[in-house]
Design a protein around this motif. Structure first.
Motif, PDB file in Angstrom:
ATOM      1  N   SER A  25      44.083  -8.346  62.575  1.00 50.21           N
ATOM      2  CA  SER A  25      44.624  -7.018  62.615  1.00 50.21           C
ATOM      3  C   SER A  25      44.379  -6.394  61.231  1.00 50.21           C
ATOM      4  O   SER A  25      44.112  -6.803  60.390  1.00 50.21           O
ATOM      5  N   PHE A  26      44.642  -4.955  61.345  1.00 48.29           N
ATOM      6  CA  PHE A  26      44.090  -4.136  60.249  1.00 48.29           C
ATOM      7  C   PHE A  26      45.294  -2.921  59.917  1.00 48.29           C
ATOM      8  O   PHE A  26      46.049  -2.731  61.191  1.00 48.29           O
ATOM      9  N   ILE A  27      45.176  -2.834  58.712  1.00 44.44           N
ATOM     10  CA  ILE A  27      46.019  -1.435  58.566  1.00 44.44           C
ATOM     11  C   ILE A  27      45.435  -0.634  57.403  1.00 44.44           C
ATOM     12  O   ILE A  27      44.401  -0.702  56.946  1.00 44.44           O
ATOM     13  N   LYS A  28      45.823   0.620  57.424  1.00 44.20           N
ATOM     14  CA  LYS A  28      45.127   1.749  56.821  1.00 44.20           C
ATOM     15  C   LYS A  28      45.871   1.916  55.307  1.00 44.20           C
ATOM     16  O   LYS A  28      47.095   1.835  55.252  1.00 44.20           O
ATOM     17  N   ILE A  29      44.978   1.722  54.143  1.00 40.82           N
ATOM     18  CA  ILE A  29      45.337   1.854  52.767  1.00 40.82           C
ATOM     19  C   ILE A  29      45.802   3.119  52.288  1.00 40.82           C
ATOM     20  O   ILE A  29      45.053   4.200  52.766  1.00 40.82           O
ATOM     21  N   GLU A  30      47.028   3.192  51.779  1.00 40.14           N
ATOM     22  CA  GLU A  30      47.096   4.563  50.975  1.00 40.14           C
ATOM     23  C   GLU A  30      46.688   4.733  49.799  1.00 40.14           C
ATOM     24  O   GLU A  30      46.218   3.605  49.038  1.00 40.14           O
ATOM     25  N   ASN A  31      46.592   5.906  49.361  1.00 40.44           N
ATOM     26  CA  ASN A  31      46.288   6.245  47.724  1.00 40.44           C
ATOM     27  C   ASN A  31      44.581   5.437  47.781  1.00 40.44           C
ATOM     28  O   ASN A  31      44.285   4.557  46.950  1.00 40.44           O
ATOM     29  N   THR A  32      43.786   5.851  48.658  1.00 36.58           N
ATOM     30  CA  THR A  32      42.547   5.362  48.760  1.00 36.58           C
ATOM     31  C   THR A  32      41.528   5.583  47.748  1.00 36.58           C
ATOM     32  O   THR A  32      41.715   6.523  46.991  1.00 36.58           O
ATOM     33  N   ILE A  33      40.347   4.592  47.636  1.00 29.89           N
ATOM     34  CA  ILE A  33      39.392   4.676  46.619  1.00 29.89           C
ATOM     35  C   ILE A  33      38.193   5.598  47.481  1.00 29.89           C
ATOM     36  O   ILE A  33      37.706   4.746  48.263  1.00 29.89           O
ATOM     37  N   ALA A  34      37.981   6.658  46.729  1.00 31.55           N
ATOM     38  CA  ALA A  34      36.758   7.392  47.537  1.00 31.55           C
ATOM     39  C   ALA A  34      35.507   6.874  47.112  1.00 31.55           C
ATOM     40  O   ALA A  34      35.309   6.706  45.749  1.00 31.55           O
ATOM     41  N   ASP A  78      38.252  -1.850  65.998  1.00 35.80           N
ATOM     42  CA  ASP A  78      37.931  -0.445  66.249  1.00 35.80           C
ATOM     43  C   ASP A  78      38.552   0.548  65.285  1.00 35.80           C
ATOM     44  O   ASP A  78      39.664   0.804  65.346  1.00 35.80           O
ATOM     45  N   ILE A  79      37.968   0.907  64.270  1.00 32.59           N
ATOM     46  CA  ILE A  79      38.429   1.740  63.100  1.00 32.59           C
ATOM     47  C   ILE A  79      38.624   3.171  63.723  1.00 32.59           C
ATOM     48  O   ILE A  79      37.740   3.791  64.337  1.00 32.59           O
ATOM     49  N   PRO A  80      39.695   3.854  63.303  1.00 33.17           N
ATOM     50  CA  PRO A  80      40.071   5.155  63.889  1.00 33.17           C
ATOM     51  C   PRO A  80      39.340   6.198  63.525  1.00 33.17           C
ATOM     52  O   PRO A  80      39.067   7.217  64.182  1.00 33.17           O
ATOM     53  N   THR A  81      38.851   6.060  62.419  1.00 34.23           N
ATOM     54  CA  THR A  81      38.095   7.154  61.552  1.00 34.23           C
ATOM     55  C   THR A  81      36.545   7.174  61.869  1.00 34.23           C
ATOM     56  O   THR A  81      36.046   6.112  61.078  1.00 34.23           O
ATOM     57  N   PRO A  82      35.906   8.160  62.214  1.00 33.92           N
ATOM     58  CA  PRO A  82      34.534   7.893  62.588  1.00 33.92           C
ATOM     59  C   PRO A  82      33.822   8.260  61.240  1.00 33.92           C
ATOM     60  O   PRO A  82      33.098   9.205  61.401  1.00 33.92           O
ATOM     61  N   HIS A 124      38.242   6.830  53.470  1.00 34.77           N
ATOM     62  CA  HIS A 124      39.331   6.077  54.072  1.00 34.77           C
ATOM     63  C   HIS A 124      39.118   4.523  53.879  1.00 34.77           C
ATOM     64  O   HIS A 124      38.090   4.293  53.795  1.00 34.77           O
ATOM     65  N   ASN A 125      40.147   3.871  53.542  1.00 38.60           N
ATOM     66  CA  ASN A 125      40.115   2.441  53.267  1.00 38.60           C
ATOM     67  C   ASN A 125      41.036   1.579  54.282  1.00 38.60           C
ATOM     68  O   ASN A 125      42.120   2.311  54.503  1.00 38.60           O
ATOM     69  N   TYR A 126      40.583   0.633  54.685  1.00 38.50           N
ATOM     70  CA  TYR A 126      41.512  -0.118  55.491  1.00 38.50           C
ATOM     71  C   TYR A 126      41.469  -1.656  55.060  1.00 38.50           C
ATOM     72  O   TYR A 126      40.644  -2.094  54.373  1.00 38.50           O
ATOM     73  N   LEU A 127      42.562  -2.367  55.355  1.00 39.49           N
ATOM     74  CA  LEU A 127      42.524  -3.838  55.086  1.00 39.49           C
ATOM     75  C   LEU A 127      42.769  -4.625  56.171  1.00 39.49           C
ATOM     76  O   LEU A 127      43.561  -4.574  57.004  1.00 39.49           O
ATOM     77  N   TYR A 128      41.872  -5.712  56.612  1.00 35.69           N
ATOM     78  CA  TYR A 128      41.867  -6.333  57.639  1.00 35.69           C
ATOM     79  C   TYR A 128      42.424  -7.862  57.324  1.00 35.69           C
ATOM     80  O   TYR A 128      41.937  -8.481  56.443  1.00 35.69           O
TER      81      TYR A 128
END
Length: 519
Positions: free
Chosen positions: A402-411, A366-370, A392-396
């Protein structure tokens, strides 16, 4: 013909439940003149010929041509047969025999008085047309049209249990009658091989015997008797062996049996059955199109299975091993394999599903950003997956789930690939990049280890040759070590592509937009 089929597959393919293969429907909705198809044949040029209640129809993959003759009595056409010259022979219930001559439809002979309304079986070789019914053979010389009649019995009440349809195998014509399989030589049938002794005698007029031949040259006999289980025989080691048939044969009317890849395919009034031979047992492998009255089938040169039906037109099975995955989410956008029989599937909603291809289990991430998932890249070394949305970028972590949100994203990532455990290459809307990934974040825009101002579509990393590939708006490039991009050309032209793939043998595949690769 094939070009259209693949395009048609891309746009119209219908995924069914896990018991059904992917299929293409060709019916009146897409231009088929009639959904009532009695038989189907393919000629050497790839044209598909249909015998229907609205005449003989040729299908070239994009359009349908209807063949008619001014003296034709009635529209319905039966028994299409392709000869060595790619002429299509067929007949109607009135006893008229037709054949195609290019775009013309010729009336060859009228056997109305000989057939008396009986539908016959027809086969053709280089010299003769053979028309057979339950009562007689009519042999017609193709050059002189002189006919010779061989009577089997006096009338319809003179019952014989082992009359069979005419067949052509390996340029030879065969027929089963009385106690023998017969072979056609010098304008007449001669006894060739004795039939099995255990065929069932029946006081009522039975269904004609079906004589079959598989890819290795073995003969088979299928006999159907109403209200009884059919009998199936295999001629092996100079003797007939009766095979045990499955219960699915009970109360099932088999219309057309054919061997494809050493398996028996049967069109029936209850769909399409597929059987294999295991010892002395005929084993049912599959049952497709259960709500179709299937009438005929063939396999084309691209290994597609074409099936005709009595009320629902044509069904094309491009690959019987491709079936639908029923997902809990809608609108899948991206997927990638992540090892251990798992797929990561990204959706328009921004959610991601971890899917096990063996157990069919689904786990929702369930990624928080739609926002729609634009790309998924798997890092095999660390068993983790990069999930990209527009901004937004995430690492699973696949192992810990489990996953985390990545900072300094690549858009605006269109495609990405992991080069090393700490480096990722990507194609963006207006740039090709390589960025390191440390402390759960990418480099900032100004610190990319590689950057080229080009609109990108796809990337691929070949770990065998340590080569990075970039597909851009103006061509396909490669890069090794610290070198700059090098353009790849073919016959002096740039390769324009939007997708790159590598197979298990290390070969790299890409569809070149200027090459007519679908033909």
């Amino acid at each position: 013909m094939r070009r259209f089929l693949y395009i048609f597959l891309f746009f119209y393919v219908a995924f069914l439940n896990a018991q059904e293969p992917v299929r293409i429907i060709i019916d009146e909705k897409v231009g088929l003149p009639s959904n009532e198809v009695y038989a189907i044949q393919e000629d050497s040029k790839g044209f598909v010929w249909l015998a229907t209640n609205k005449g003989l129809i040729r299908y070239d993959g994009t359009s349908f041509k209807n063949y008619k003759h001014p003296e034709q009595r009635g529209l319905s056409i039966f028994e299409p047969f392709v000869d060595d010259k790619d002429r299509i022979w067929c007949m109607n219930i009135s006893g008229q025999i037709f054949y195609t001559n290019g775009n013309n439809f010729e009336l060859f002979t009228d056997l109305k008085d000989d057939l008396n309304g009986s539908l016959a079986s027809i086969v053709v070789n280089k010299e003769y047309l053979v028309v057979s019914t339950f009562l007689k053979n009519i042999v017609v010389n193709l050059k002189t049209k002189e006919k010779r009649i061989e009577m089997f019995r006096k009338d319809n009440y003179d019952i014989s249990f082992n009359y069979g349809f005419n067949k052509k195998y390996d340029q030879q014509l065969f027929q089963s009658l009385n106690e023998h399989i017969r072979i056609f030589e010098s304008g007449a049938f001669k006894d060739f091989k004795r039939l099995p002794k255990d065929l069932i005698e029946n006081e009522q007029r039975p269904e004609p015997i079906q004589l079959l031949k598989n890819g290795t040259g073995d003969f088979f006999i299928l006999q159907q008797i109403r209200f009884k289980k059919p009998k199936f025989f295999w001629f092996k080691n100079d003797a007939w062996i009766e095979l045990l048939v499955p219960d699915s044969f009970n109360n099932t009317r088999i219309i057309m049996p054919r061997f494809i890849d050493d398996r028996l395919w049967c069109t029936t009034d209850k769909g399409l059955f597929v059987f294999s031979i295991n010892g002395d047992v005929l084993k049912q492998d599959a049952h497709y199109l259960k709500n179709h009255f299937t009438t005929d089938l063939f396999q084309d040169t691209d290994l597609n299975i074409w099936v005709s039906s009595l009320r629902k037109g044509l069904v094309v099975l491009p690959n019987i091993y491709v079936a639908k995955i029923n997902l809990d989410q809608n609108l899948p956008k991206r997927l990638t394999a992540t090892g251990n029989h798992e797929l990561m599937i990204g959706f328009e909603s921004g959610d991601v599903v971890q899917f096990n291809t063996q157990t069919q289990d689904q786990k929702l991430i369930d990624i928080p950003t739609p926002s729609s998932i634009s790309n998924i890249s798997y890092d095999v070394r660390n068993n983790r997956t990069f999930l990209f949305q527009k901004t937004h970028n995430y690492l699973y972590n696949n192992k810990e789930e489990s996953f985390i949100k990545i900072e300094n994203t690549i858009a605006n990532v269109k495609d990405a690939a992991v080069v090393k455990s700490d480096t990722l290459i990507a194609a963006l809307s207006g740039i090709l990049i390589a960025s390191s990934f440390q402390n759960n974040q990418f480099n900032k825009h100004n610190n990319y280890s590689f950057k080229k101002e080009k609109r990108g579509y796809a990337v691929l990393y070949d770990s065998i040759t340590n080569t990075q590939y970039f597909a851009a708006v103006d061509g396909l490039y490669y890069k090794k070590n610290n070198s700059d991009l090098q353009l790849i050309t073919y016959k002096g032209e740039s390769l324009l592509t939007k997708k790159l793939l590598q197979d298990r043998q290390g070969n790299i595949w890409q569809p070149h937009l200027k090459m007519e690769f679908l033909k």
